[in-house]
Design an enzyme around this catalytic site. Sequence first.
Site, PDB file in Angstrom:
ATOM      1  NE  ARG A   1      33.025  19.424   7.781  1.00  0.00           N
ATOM      2  CZ  ARG A   1      33.626  19.215   6.601  1.00  0.00           C
ATOM      3  NH1 ARG A   1      34.945  19.260   6.503  1.00  0.00           N
ATOM      4  NH2 ARG A   1      32.910  18.966   5.526  1.00  0.00           N
TER       5      ARG A   1
ATOM      6  CG  HIS B   1      33.116  14.588   7.606  1.00  0.00           C
ATOM      7  ND1 HIS B   1      31.892  15.102   7.981  1.00  0.00           N
ATOM      8  CD2 HIS B   1      33.019  13.241   7.757  1.00  0.00           C
ATOM      9  CE1 HIS B   1      31.095  14.117   8.331  1.00  0.00           C
ATOM     10  NE2 HIS B   1      31.746  12.980   8.213  1.00  0.00           N
TER      11      HIS B   1
ATOM     12  CE1 TYR C   1      35.019  19.205   1.665  1.00  0.00           C
ATOM     13  CE2 TYR C   1      36.213  17.143   1.431  1.00  0.00           C
ATOM     14  CZ  TYR C   1      35.597  18.088   2.234  1.00  0.00           C
ATOM     15  OH  TYR C   1      35.571  17.912   3.599  1.00  0.00           O
TER      16      TYR C   1
END
Length: 382
Positions: free
Chosen positions: A272, A276, A285
């Site tokens: 990805r 998200h 992160y």
Amino acid sequence: MSAYDDADQHVNSEPTQLDDDPIRVLDEDGNVLPNAAVPDLSDEELLAMYEDIALARRFDQRAISLQRQGRIATYAPMTGQEGAQVATSYALDDQDWLFPTYREHAAKYVHGMSLESLLKPLRGIREGYAIPDDVNVMPEYIPIATQLPQAMGMAWGQQLQGQTDSAVLCHFGDGATSEGDFHEGLNFAGVFDVPAVFVCNNNQWAISVPRDRQTASETIAQKAAAYGLEGVRVDGLDPLAMYAVTRDALAKAKNPTGDERRPTLIEAVQYRYGAHTTADDPSVYREEDEADAWRQKDPLDRLRNYLSAEGILDEAVDAEIDDRVDAQIDDALATVEAVETDPERIFEHVYEEMPERLREQRDELLALRDKYGDDAFSEVLE
């Protein structure tokens, strides 16, 4: 016919999967790998697949921009995953059923949904959730993994009814493999040999949780063995490999021969690129260098390079594709933004019978509308 059979001038020989290496047809530059087999697709089909991936990429970019402008609601980007989405839906026949997640925008589009229908729910127009009668796509699921046992159930139902010409393809993410529904869906699928293909879009992150915190298994594909399914690991950034493996899995689901098991678990190894959702900040992160490394394997670039090398695509055709893609998205957006709706509708279908407290809120809203008029009311909402 198997997608790996010698069927046209593009085909070499059947590829092999070594250990846990994902199956690939194209290398990172779009060259056909030694011993790899380009699937049985005509030049026109290959070009159409490329155009749909280009459309998905542009749609994704526009949707993120629209969300930032406040013109659509929270959106789940798909850049990096659109190649696998388009390819798996190309492998479907019209009568096959697609069970998507909230990220499979391109998969739904290729299997029959319009761009307008993708945008309407994001604009708060509930009719966008209505699936046309002639399109075999289930509404998207927000709870993680709930679609797996439901997809299994539909496939099992088809089997019990004696249907042999259709199968069910179910998408889910790597995070879904930590849910009980994953176990239950695949366990039943294996026990009853249902005609289903489960595609795990392993994009390495379940929001902020990395794949290695989801499971101690070396791969997700190997989990299939516990359920009596066949597990296949594929380069999810290689559209041709994704198409070929999915097409073979669907054929096996519909027309099993000998002792072959009908269901298949496909692990699409991909990434990805972005967030998200548009409510997420991936820089918190993960390192940007990680995404940059995966971008070197980009599905759109790889397919473009392959088609150019084969003489199927040139700069003029590519420019025409860009113009068509932009026009399609512009037309869809104009259509959706022209839809008028009534704020009173937000109170409908929340309860079977509207409770008193909700009725009071609705009446207060209508009183404000009567007092200030539609124009002023719109300004207050903005």
